[in-house]
Design a protein around this motif. Structure first.
Motif, PDB file in Angstrom:
ATOM      1  N   MET A  37       0.715  -1.203  -0.088  1.00 42.42           N
ATOM      2  CA  MET A  37       0.076  -0.036   0.043  1.00 42.42           C
ATOM      3  C   MET A  37       0.940   1.215   0.251  1.00 42.42           C
ATOM      4  SD  MET A  37      -3.396  -0.019   2.458  1.00 42.42           S
ATOM      5  CE  MET A  37      -3.282  -1.807   2.947  1.00 42.42           C
ATOM      6  N   ALA A  38       0.384   2.202  -0.625  1.00 44.12           N
ATOM      7  CA  ALA A  38       1.031   3.623  -0.644  1.00 44.12           C
ATOM      8  C   ALA A  38      -0.004   4.577  -0.323  1.00 44.12           C
ATOM      9  CB  ALA A  38       1.763   3.915  -1.964  1.00 44.12           C
ATOM     10  N   ASP A  39       0.634   5.772   0.176  1.00 40.45           N
ATOM     11  CA  ASP A  39      -0.087   7.009   0.270  1.00 40.45           C
ATOM     12  C   ASP A  39      -1.156   7.281  -1.038  1.00 40.45           C
ATOM     13  OD1 ASP A  39       1.061   6.962   2.923  1.00 40.45           O
ATOM     14  OD2 ASP A  39       2.056   8.928   2.517  1.00 40.45           O
ATOM     15  N   LYS A  40      -2.237   7.814  -0.815  1.00 40.63           N
ATOM     16  CA  LYS A  40      -3.181   8.478  -1.835  1.00 40.63           C
ATOM     17  C   LYS A  40      -3.363   9.594  -1.700  1.00 40.63           C
ATOM     18  CE  LYS A  40      -5.303   3.777  -2.665  1.00 40.63           C
ATOM     19  NZ  LYS A  40      -6.570   3.214  -2.918  1.00 40.63           N
ATOM     20  N   THR A  41      -3.516  10.497  -2.644  1.00 40.93           N
ATOM     21  CA  THR A  41      -3.895  11.763  -2.642  1.00 40.93           C
ATOM     22  C   THR A  41      -5.531  11.750  -3.303  1.00 40.93           C
ATOM     23  OG1 THR A  41      -1.862  12.600  -3.101  1.00 40.93           O
ATOM     24  CG2 THR A  41      -3.664  14.231  -3.545  1.00 40.93           C
ATOM     25  N   LEU A  42      -6.270  12.376  -2.390  1.00 39.01           N
ATOM     26  CA  LEU A  42      -7.762  12.279  -2.600  1.00 39.01           C
ATOM     27  C   LEU A  42      -8.313  13.732  -2.808  1.00 39.01           C
ATOM     28  CD1 LEU A  42      -8.872   9.308  -0.359  1.00 39.01           C
ATOM     29  CD2 LEU A  42      -8.283   9.192  -2.622  1.00 39.01           C
ATOM     30  N   VAL A  43      -9.586  13.621  -3.107  1.00 37.45           N
ATOM     31  CA  VAL A  43      -9.965  15.203  -3.187  1.00 37.45           C
ATOM     32  C   VAL A  43     -11.470  15.116  -2.550  1.00 37.45           C
ATOM     33  CG1 VAL A  43     -11.193  16.993  -4.774  1.00 37.45           C
ATOM     34  CG2 VAL A  43      -9.360  15.855  -5.501  1.00 37.45           C
ATOM     35  N   CYS A  44     -11.406  16.008  -1.522  1.00 38.23           N
ATOM     36  CA  CYS A  44     -12.378  16.341  -0.915  1.00 38.23           C
ATOM     37  C   CYS A  44     -13.879  16.503  -1.577  1.00 38.23           C
ATOM     38  CB  CYS A  44     -12.301  17.248   0.374  1.00 38.23           C
ATOM     39  SG  CYS A  44     -13.546  17.494   1.382  1.00 38.23           S
ATOM     40  N   LYS A  45     -15.179  15.830  -1.248  1.00 36.97           N
ATOM     41  CA  LYS A  45     -16.251  16.306  -2.042  1.00 36.97           C
ATOM     42  C   LYS A  45     -17.040  17.526  -1.242  1.00 36.97           C
ATOM     43  CE  LYS A  45     -20.017  13.705   0.077  1.00 36.97           C
ATOM     44  NZ  LYS A  45     -21.272  12.871  -0.343  1.00 36.97           N
ATOM     45  N   ASP A  46     -16.428  18.069  -0.197  1.00 37.62           N
ATOM     46  CA  ASP A  46     -17.169  19.165   0.287  1.00 37.62           C
ATOM     47  C   ASP A  46     -16.524  20.331  -0.062  1.00 37.62           C
ATOM     48  OD1 ASP A  46     -19.070  17.495   1.514  1.00 37.62           O
ATOM     49  OD2 ASP A  46     -18.597  17.820   3.390  1.00 37.62           O
ATOM     50  N   CYS A  47     -15.323  20.361   0.133  1.00 36.62           N
ATOM     51  CA  CYS A  47     -14.417  21.664  -0.166  1.00 36.62           C
ATOM     52  C   CYS A  47     -13.568  21.614  -1.530  1.00 36.62           C
ATOM     53  CB  CYS A  47     -13.490  21.926   1.010  1.00 36.62           C
ATOM     54  SG  CYS A  47     -12.056  20.857   1.245  1.00 36.62           S
ATOM     55  N   GLY A  48     -13.379  20.385  -2.005  1.00 38.15           N
ATOM     56  CA  GLY A  48     -12.402  20.360  -3.200  1.00 38.15           C
ATOM     57  C   GLY A  48     -11.184  20.319  -2.960  1.00 38.15           C
ATOM     58  N   LYS A  49     -10.569  20.296  -1.836  1.00 36.04           N
ATOM     59  CA  LYS A  49      -9.190  20.348  -1.313  1.00 36.04           C
ATOM     60  C   LYS A  49      -8.488  19.053  -1.493  1.00 36.04           C
ATOM     61  CE  LYS A  49      -7.802  20.978   2.969  1.00 36.04           C
ATOM     62  NZ  LYS A  49      -7.439  21.378   4.129  1.00 36.04           N
ATOM     63  N   GLU A  50      -7.472  18.876  -2.137  1.00 34.96           N
ATOM     64  CA  GLU A  50      -6.670  17.535  -2.114  1.00 34.96           C
ATOM     65  C   GLU A  50      -6.236  17.394  -0.573  1.00 34.96           C
ATOM     66  OE1 GLU A  50      -3.498  17.574  -4.782  1.00 34.96           O
ATOM     67  OE2 GLU A  50      -4.781  17.242  -6.406  1.00 34.96           O
ATOM     68  N   PHE A  51      -6.416  15.913  -0.229  1.00 37.20           N
ATOM     69  CA  PHE A  51      -5.770  15.528   1.070  1.00 37.20           C
ATOM     70  C   PHE A  51      -5.154  14.139   0.953  1.00 37.20           C
ATOM     71  CE2 PHE A  51     -10.173  14.022   0.808  1.00 37.20           C
ATOM     72  CZ  PHE A  51     -10.215  12.676   1.386  1.00 37.20           C
ATOM     73  N   LEU A  52      -4.462  13.901   1.742  1.00 37.25           N
ATOM     74  CA  LEU A  52      -3.596  12.964   1.804  1.00 37.25           C
ATOM     75  C   LEU A  52      -4.163  11.610   2.483  1.00 37.25           C
ATOM     76  CD1 LEU A  52      -0.779  11.639   0.456  1.00 37.25           C
ATOM     77  CD2 LEU A  52       0.246  12.259   2.773  1.00 37.25           C
ATOM     78  N   PHE A  53      -4.350  10.501   1.969  1.00 41.21           N
ATOM     79  CA  PHE A  53      -4.934   9.234   2.712  1.00 41.21           C
ATOM     80  C   PHE A  53      -3.688   8.288   2.650  1.00 41.21           C
ATOM     81  CE2 PHE A  53      -7.902   5.354   2.191  1.00 41.21           C
ATOM     82  CZ  PHE A  53      -8.111   5.294   3.589  1.00 41.21           C
ATOM     83  N   THR A  54      -3.154   8.426   4.142  1.00 43.11           N
ATOM     84  CA  THR A  54      -1.965   7.764   4.230  1.00 43.11           C
ATOM     85  C   THR A  54      -2.016   6.230   4.232  1.00 43.11           C
ATOM     86  OG1 THR A  54      -2.008   7.838   6.834  1.00 43.11           O
ATOM     87  CG2 THR A  54      -1.205   9.830   5.568  1.00 43.11           C
ATOM     88  N   GLU A  55      -0.852   5.616   4.517  1.00 41.83           N
ATOM     89  CA  GLU A  55      -0.905   4.156   4.376  1.00 41.83           C
ATOM     90  C   GLU A  55      -1.490   3.573   5.684  1.00 41.83           C
ATOM     91  OE1 GLU A  55       2.499   0.638   3.834  1.00 41.83           O
ATOM     92  OE2 GLU A  55       3.170   2.727   3.286  1.00 41.83           O
ATOM     93  N   GLY A  56      -1.155   4.454   6.931  1.00 45.33           N
ATOM     94  CA  GLY A  56      -1.635   4.262   8.256  1.00 45.33           C
ATOM     95  C   GLY A  56      -3.025   4.235   8.117  1.00 45.33           C
TER      96      GLY A  56
END
Length: 52
Positions: free
Chosen positions: A1-20
């Motif tokens: 597994m690796a960290d993933k960059t996702l986009v928030c459906k409310d504010c549209g900001k990118e955020f990191l979904f870490t391996e942990g």
């Protein structure tokens, strides 16, 4: 597994979904990735607790 960059459906900001976090979601049995960033999740929880 690796960290993933996702986009928030409310504010549209990118955020990191870490391996942990991915491991935590898997352990809890959650099948889908988070749709909201940490800030929007926190705000939504707070709003929901006030509506009770």
């Amino acid at each position: 597994m690796a960290d993933k960059t996702l986009v928030c459906k409310d504010c549209g900001k990118e955020f990191l979904f870490t391996e942990g976090e991915q491991e935590f979601f898997k352990e809890k049995g959650f099948e889908s990735e988070p749709k909201r960033c940490v800030e929007c999740r926190r705000a939504r929880r707070q709003q929901n607790s006030q509506n009770r």
